[in-house]
Design an enzyme around this catalytic site. Structure first.
Site, PDB file in Angstrom:
ATOM      1  N   GLY A 214       0.830  -1.192   0.000  1.00  0.00           N
ATOM      2  CA  GLY A 214       0.000   0.000   0.000  1.00  0.00           C
ATOM      3  C   GLY A 214       0.859   1.234   0.000  1.00  0.00           C
ATOM      4  O   GLY A 214       2.097   1.161  -0.088  1.00  0.00           O
TER       5      GLY A 214
ATOM      6  N   VAL B   8       4.218  -5.178   3.176  1.00  0.00           N
ATOM      7  CA  VAL B   8       4.200  -6.049   4.344  1.00  0.00           C
ATOM      8  C   VAL B   8       4.594  -7.458   3.912  1.00  0.00           C
ATOM      9  O   VAL B   8       4.100  -7.974   2.893  1.00  0.00           O
ATOM     10  CB  VAL B   8       2.814  -6.068   5.011  1.00  0.00           C
ATOM     11  CG1 VAL B   8       2.841  -6.920   6.279  1.00  0.00           C
ATOM     12  CG2 VAL B   8       2.371  -4.649   5.355  1.00  0.00           C
TER      13      VAL B   8
ATOM     14  N   ASP C  76      -1.616  -0.842  12.654  1.00  0.00           N
ATOM     15  CA  ASP C  76      -1.044   0.480  12.359  1.00  0.00           C
ATOM     16  C   ASP C  76      -1.432   1.512  13.398  1.00  0.00           C
ATOM     17  O   ASP C  76      -1.863   2.624  13.082  1.00  0.00           O
ATOM     18  CB  ASP C  76      -1.482   0.955  10.968  1.00  0.00           C
ATOM     19  CG  ASP C  76      -0.756   0.184   9.877  1.00  0.00           C
ATOM     20  OD1 ASP C  76       0.179  -0.552  10.216  1.00  0.00           O
ATOM     21  OD2 ASP C  76      -1.121   0.338   8.708  1.00  0.00           O
TER      22      ASP C  76
ATOM     23  N   ASN D   4      -7.803  -1.327   8.631  1.00  0.00           N
ATOM     24  CA  ASN D   4      -6.845  -1.448   9.730  1.00  0.00           C
ATOM     25  C   ASN D   4      -7.392  -2.303  10.869  1.00  0.00           C
ATOM     26  O   ASN D   4      -6.927  -2.197  12.004  1.00  0.00           O
ATOM     27  CB  ASN D   4      -6.453  -0.066  10.259  1.00  0.00           C
ATOM     28  CG  ASN D   4      -5.388   0.585   9.399  1.00  0.00           C
ATOM     29  OD1 ASN D   4      -4.635  -0.104   8.717  1.00  0.00           O
ATOM     30  ND2 ASN D   4      -5.337   1.908   9.411  1.00  0.00           N
TER      31      ASN D   4
ATOM     32  N   GLU E 265       3.403  -8.306  15.217  1.00  0.00           N
ATOM     33  CA  GLU E 265       2.789  -9.616  15.424  1.00  0.00           C
ATOM     34  C   GLU E 265       2.209 -10.128  14.098  1.00  0.00           C
ATOM     35  O   GLU E 265       1.546  -9.383  13.373  1.00  0.00           O
ATOM     36  CB  GLU E 265       1.680  -9.466  16.464  1.00  0.00           C
ATOM     37  CG  GLU E 265       0.878 -10.689  16.757  1.00  0.00           C
ATOM     38  CD  GLU E 265      -0.263 -10.400  17.735  1.00  0.00           C
ATOM     39  OE1 GLU E 265      -0.943 -11.364  18.125  1.00  0.00           O
ATOM     40  OE2 GLU E 265      -0.464  -9.214  18.090  1.00  0.00           O
ATOM     41  N   TYR E 266       2.484 -11.388  13.772  1.00  0.00           N
ATOM     42  CA  TYR E 266       1.928 -11.976  12.554  1.00  0.00           C
ATOM     43  C   TYR E 266       0.531 -12.515  12.849  1.00  0.00           C
ATOM     44  O   TYR E 266       0.343 -13.313  13.776  1.00  0.00           O
ATOM     45  CB  TYR E 266       2.824 -13.098  12.043  1.00  0.00           C
ATOM     46  CG  TYR E 266       2.297 -13.765  10.783  1.00  0.00           C
ATOM     47  CD1 TYR E 266       2.409 -13.133   9.550  1.00  0.00           C
ATOM     48  CD2 TYR E 266       1.686 -15.017  10.850  1.00  0.00           C
ATOM     49  CE1 TYR E 266       1.923 -13.737   8.401  1.00  0.00           C
ATOM     50  CE2 TYR E 266       1.195 -15.624   9.701  1.00  0.00           C
ATOM     51  CZ  TYR E 266       1.312 -14.978   8.484  1.00  0.00           C
ATOM     52  OH  TYR E 266       0.816 -15.568   7.350  1.00  0.00           O
TER      53      TYR E 266
ATOM     54  N   ASP F 269      -6.148   6.780  12.265  1.00  0.00           N
ATOM     55  CA  ASP F 269      -6.523   6.221  10.962  1.00  0.00           C
ATOM     56  C   ASP F 269      -7.318   4.925  11.148  1.00  0.00           C
ATOM     57  O   ASP F 269      -7.058   3.927  10.493  1.00  0.00           O
ATOM     58  CB  ASP F 269      -5.278   5.970  10.115  1.00  0.00           C
ATOM     59  CG  ASP F 269      -5.631   5.741   8.638  1.00  0.00           C
ATOM     60  OD1 ASP F 269      -6.736   6.154   8.221  1.00  0.00           O
ATOM     61  OD2 ASP F 269      -4.812   5.150   7.910  1.00  0.00           O
TER      62      ASP F 269
ATOM     63  N   LYS G 280     -10.120   2.449  10.503  1.00  0.00           N
ATOM     64  CA  LYS G 280     -10.972   2.134   9.352  1.00  0.00           C
ATOM     65  C   LYS G 280     -11.006   0.624   9.216  1.00  0.00           C
ATOM     66  O   LYS G 280     -10.182  -0.093   9.814  1.00  0.00           O
ATOM     67  CB  LYS G 280     -10.406   2.776   8.087  1.00  0.00           C
ATOM     68  CG  LYS G 280      -8.989   2.312   7.763  1.00  0.00           C
ATOM     69  CD  LYS G 280      -8.426   3.028   6.552  1.00  0.00           C
ATOM     70  CE  LYS G 280      -6.970   2.583   6.277  1.00  0.00           C
ATOM     71  NZ  LYS G 280      -6.402   3.281   5.122  1.00  0.00           N
ATOM     72  N   PRO G 281     -11.932   0.066   8.443  1.00  0.00           N
ATOM     73  CA  PRO G 281     -11.993  -1.395   8.282  1.00  0.00           C
ATOM     74  C   PRO G 281     -10.702  -2.006   7.765  1.00  0.00           C
ATOM     75  O   PRO G 281     -10.365  -3.136   8.106  1.00  0.00           O
ATOM     76  CB  PRO G 281     -13.155  -1.588   7.303  1.00  0.00           C
ATOM     77  CG  PRO G 281     -14.048  -0.412   7.548  1.00  0.00           C
ATOM     78  CD  PRO G 281     -13.107   0.726   7.830  1.00  0.00           C
TER      79      PRO G 281
END
Length: 897
Positions: A21, A26, A150, A138, A89-90, A133, A135-136
């Site tokens: 993004g 990532v 984030d 995130n 964290e994964y 920030d 939002k869906p």
């Protein structure tokens, strides 16, 4: 730029790309040191500059201290060449944005996910962190619930600019259309609050606006705000209201419209003032309520900003006066809640002892009494009028503990010197009422001119007249039910019936029971809870004939359960008050107190702490573990391992972990559902010694062999309790602070680990000695307040001799260098001090040298490597007002109705 599998970023090896993004790419990666899978985010190089890096690293350090089940953990930040990266964290799951592309969520999921998001936001907001920030995109949906991504990094990564015009918001191109481009400073446009699009400063209520937009999209599958152009979208956000959810989905409860609509208020002052408020409202709907939720506390913030605003004494007093005025008004409609913090008086500190109750609100809601420790180590009672900015001490209350009020709010009863005493709250000499058993007693003053009291581990409860005299036993532990102790009495309004807790002789959780002082009959009410207090539901109802609530804590949360005071029966399900409360699951302690007219005082679990390596210049060189409930840490003799004491903030119970410092891995010792105190190492590193308490047994010192499947073994004879301080270099002696359950007095004791292990007292003192053997075993460094404040001293061993003072202007937590040539300690003004020492026939103390100043939040504990070059610190994480008593006036208005 896509990175190939096998690329290395420090110790992290790239495995595969999982996303991209405008703010970076990532990757799934492997931490080669800890052999765990992580998510590695590579940041765009155009964001890299010295100023941006410094701001970003500072923000990342703060966010890394967030520990919450619904926040994606940030493990590390780094730089490889000119490339900055984050290690997170994964998570395995699906982004909420992808799920919503398939349509709206069922109402049950909308509420559950909304509650979890609100809880995560509240945790961050209380530590001064704003997402900016939300939002869906995130929000990740995982098997264990949502995870926010984030968190708060957008502002840190953005270049410093002046506020932009509405037609030229800074953006970074992404995969979505131009209406969803990410603003590097301001967020993502369809989820921005009006103050964001106008370029004004964001605060916690900005996140609440975005939370409303996310809830709306979860419920409807549509965005709350949309437009054909950026300019039209901005105009909609600033001017329009979205269509109510119930007009899109006819089965949606109208209460959800009100919750989301309040999130969307254009003026931040008119929104919900904390994420916790939103979570409570959603939980109210989830429980199946049918009436309207309570109105928002408009203009009265329950967020940390309100507590900051009340820091000035004049404002604090004004708020308290408003609260008292509100309490005198009719109860309908309910007055808005008012919150503020009560700090310890200057020169004192609160003593948060887990097994004692150290503050109480007067029944009339006008004053607060609390225990605070002075610089010389003495506990005194202080009284604070809630309409005044400061507290006054009550002379003659030295050693006071567990205060509670008379029903008329005139007198305060307390325990000191193994006696029950009372004192007029306006001053005067205390009056002794009777002797009491040892073991952290607690009491309650009833309306029939009598006082109930009990020791924490005693099998009986006693009653004494409020004027004093010989107490009589009114309740005994029931052996037929395998009860071991009865404790924490609390009178009901009639002055004849009372609540109390029962400790079992088995591993059964604590029971809350009801009894009468007249016939001894008892009845079960609840299980697995803290002590309880009855509070009226209507402050204006006549005394003695009203119903209300039982207040108690469970898993760190304060609950209010409807209770019929005339029939003495529970009358409904427990309701969350929305207040974190420190408690202890084995003793039943709970840090809360409420008046008869809507004033609540409470204290949470305190500040979290993390483990970090600090060099001799005060620089942090590495982080061992993120923020948790760490309280103590001891390095093994070879400094390759550490034993850590950690408290569960939900239950107050402590466990022990062994850490492999070369790999940065902490492993919990499986010692059962017990409570474990500070641990110390044997000289060969094969054993640890520590205190252990269970539901069945009082606290006692144990040792544990770390190899094999051995269980903890008691060290001392039954009845001896204490906190392990140090193990002698020759392995023969164990220093501990404590004493006998039945007499003997507290102090610094030593147990000979050979033969009969008979303990003997070395030093008599009332406060923790924090003692440690010298490397040759011939001296002990310890702390004592005998000069008027805590100082570091030396004395000989095995027989105490002359007390040689090491510190000059206050000191605590002494530690030896392995060669015995230096002693380190923390000074009263939070400096790490190194003092040269020469051990020969006598002791020579050199000039103290400050090494560095520790951070303002302080250290709970620390240890030092054998060469004295590094310190392993249990560093407290700054949390606003974490050590204060939180007071809420009109708290009943927070309950769902």
């Amino acid at each position: 730029m896509t990175l190939a599998a096998g690329t290395r970023f420090g110790p992290y090896e790239i495995l595969a790309q999982i996303g991209a993004g405008g703010m970076g790419e990532v990757y799934k990666a492997r931490d080669t040191r800890l052999d765990r899978t992580v998510a590695l985010k590579v940041l765009p190089q155009h964001l890299s500059s010295p100023e941006v890096r410094q701001r970003f690293e500072r923000e990342a350090k703060t966010i890394s201290q967030l520990s919450h089940p619904h926040i994606c953990a940030l493990y590390d930040v780094g730089r490889e060449g000119e490339t900055e990266y984050l290690v997170m964290e994964y998570l395995e799951g699906e982004p909420l944005s992808e799920r919503l592309s398939k349509g709206p969520l069922p109402l049950e999921q909308t509420l559950r996910y909304g509650i979890e998001i609100a809880d995560a936001l509240d945790k961050a907001h209380r530590q001064g962190i704003i997402h900016r920030d939300l939002k869906p995109g995130n929000v990740m949906l995982t098997k264990s619930g949502v995870k926010l991504l984030d968190f708060g990094l957008a502002k840190a990564m953005a270049p410093a600019t002046q506020p932009s015009e509405l037609t030229s918001l800074p953006t970074v191109a992404g995969k979505a259309d131009n209406l969803t481009q990410e603003g590097m400073i301001l967020g993502t446009l369809p989820y921005m609050a009006p103050e964001q699009v106008e370029g004004r400063e964001a605060d916690t209520r900005t996140d609440i606006f975005a939370l409303g937009a996310t809830l709306y999209e979860m419920a409807t599958g549509e965005r709350a705000f949309s437009g054909s152009t950026r300019a039209s979208l901005i105009s909609v956000i600033l001017r329009d209201e979205p269509k109510p959810v119930s007009q899109i989905l006819s089965m949606s409860p109208p209460a959800l419209d009100r919750i989301i609509g309040t999130c969307f208020a254009k003026d931040p002052e008119h929104r919900w003032q904390s994420a916790a408020d939103v979570g409570l409202q959603l939980a109210w709907i989830a429980r199946g309520a049918t009436d309207q939720p309570p109105a928002p506390a408009r203009g009265l913030s329950s967020s940390p900003r309100w507590l900051v605003g009340l820091a000035a004494a004049g404002v604090l007093a004004a708020a308290a006066l408003m609260a008292l005025y509100a309490l005198r008004r009719p109860a309908s409609p309910p007055a808005a809640p008012i919150r503020f913090a009560v700090q310890a008086p200057a020169g004192t500190r609160f003593m948060w002892i887990r097994m004692q109750h150290l503050f109480a609100v007067s029944p009339d809601g006008r004053r607060l009494v609390f225990v605070a420790r002075s610089a010389d180590g003495q506990n005194f009672l202080w009284v604070r009028s809630l309409s005044e900015p400061s507290a006054v001490t009550l002379p003659g209350t030295e050693g006071a503990a567990a205060p509670f009020w008379s029903p008329d709010s005139r007198f305060i009863a307390f325990f000191a010197d193994r006696k029950l005493k009372k004192i007029d709250s306006s001053g005067g000499p205390p009056v002794t009422l009777c002797d009491v058993p040892s073991g952290a007693p607690s009491g309650s003053w009833g309306s029939q001119h009598s006082i109930l009291f009990a020791g924490l581990g005693e099998p009986f409860m006693s009653l004494v007249a409020e004027g004093g005299g010989a107490p009589r036993v009114v309740l005994k532990a029931d052996a037929s039910r395998r009860e071991r102790a009865v404790c924490w009495p609390s009178f009901l309004p009639d002055g004849r019936h009372f609540l109390y807790l029962v400790k079992s002789a088995t591993d059964k959780p604590l029971d809350l029971r009801l009894a009468s002082i007249e016939d001894g009959k008892t009845a079960q009410l609840l299980t697995n809870c803290s002590r309880a207090q009855y509070v009226p539901g209507d402050p204006n109802a006549p005394a003695g004939s009203r119903s209300g609530y039982l207040l108690y804590a469970r898993d760190g949360s304060l609950l209010a359960q409807p209770f019929d005071s005339r029939r003495r029966l529970l009358a409904g399900d427990a309701l969350p008050v929305g207040q974190e409360v420190g408690q202890h699951a084995l003793t039943g302690a709970g840090r809360f107190s409420a008046s008869d007219n809507g004033v609540l005082a409470a204290r949470g679990g305190g500040s979290p702490a993390r483990l970090a390596w600090i060099d001799r210049a005060g620089r942090e060189t590495a982080s061992v573990a993120p923020a948790g409930g760490f309280e103590s840490a001891r390095l093994s003799p070879d400094s390759r391992r550490v034993v850590v004491n950690r408290v569960d903030l939900r239950t107050g119970l402590k466990d022990l972990l062994i850490g492999d410092l070369s790999r940065g891995v902490l492993t919990r010792l499986d010692l059962g559902s017990n409570d474990h105190g500070q641990a110390v190492w044997s000289p060969d590193g094969a054993r640890i010694a520590f205190g252990m308490t269970s539901m069945r047994h009082p606290p006692a010192l144990h040792w544990l062999a770390l190899r094999g499947s051995a269980s903890p073994e008691p060290i001392l004879p039954p009845g001896e309790v204490g906190r392990a301080e140090d193990w002698s270099p020759d392995g023969r002696f164990l220093l501990y602070f404590g004493g006998a359950l039945k007499g003997g007095g507290s102090g610094l004791w030593v147990a000979n680990l050979e033969g009969e292990r008979k303990p003997r007292k070395l030093l008599s003192q009332a406060t923790d000695a924090q003692a440690q053997f010298s490397p040759d075993g011939r001296w002990i460094a310890y702390c004592s307040p005998e000069s008027g404040r805590s100082e570091v001293y030396l004395t000989s061993f095995p027989e105490p001799g002359e007390r040689i003072r090491v510190s000059v202007s206050g000191g605590e937590r002494p530690r030896w260098k392995r060669d015995g040539r230096e002693i380190y300690f923390l000074s009263a003004d939070k400096e790490m001090i190194a003092t040269p020492v020469r051990l020969a026939a006598g002791v020579e103390i050199g000039a103290a040298r400050p090494l560095f100043r520790i951070d303002p939040a302080g250290w709970s504990d620390y240890d030092v490597t054998p060469d004295g070059e590094r310190f392993l610190a249990v560093a407290n994480v700054p949390v606003q007002d974490a050590d204060a008593i939180a007071v809420t006036a009109n708290w009943l208005s927070l309950l769902p109705r």
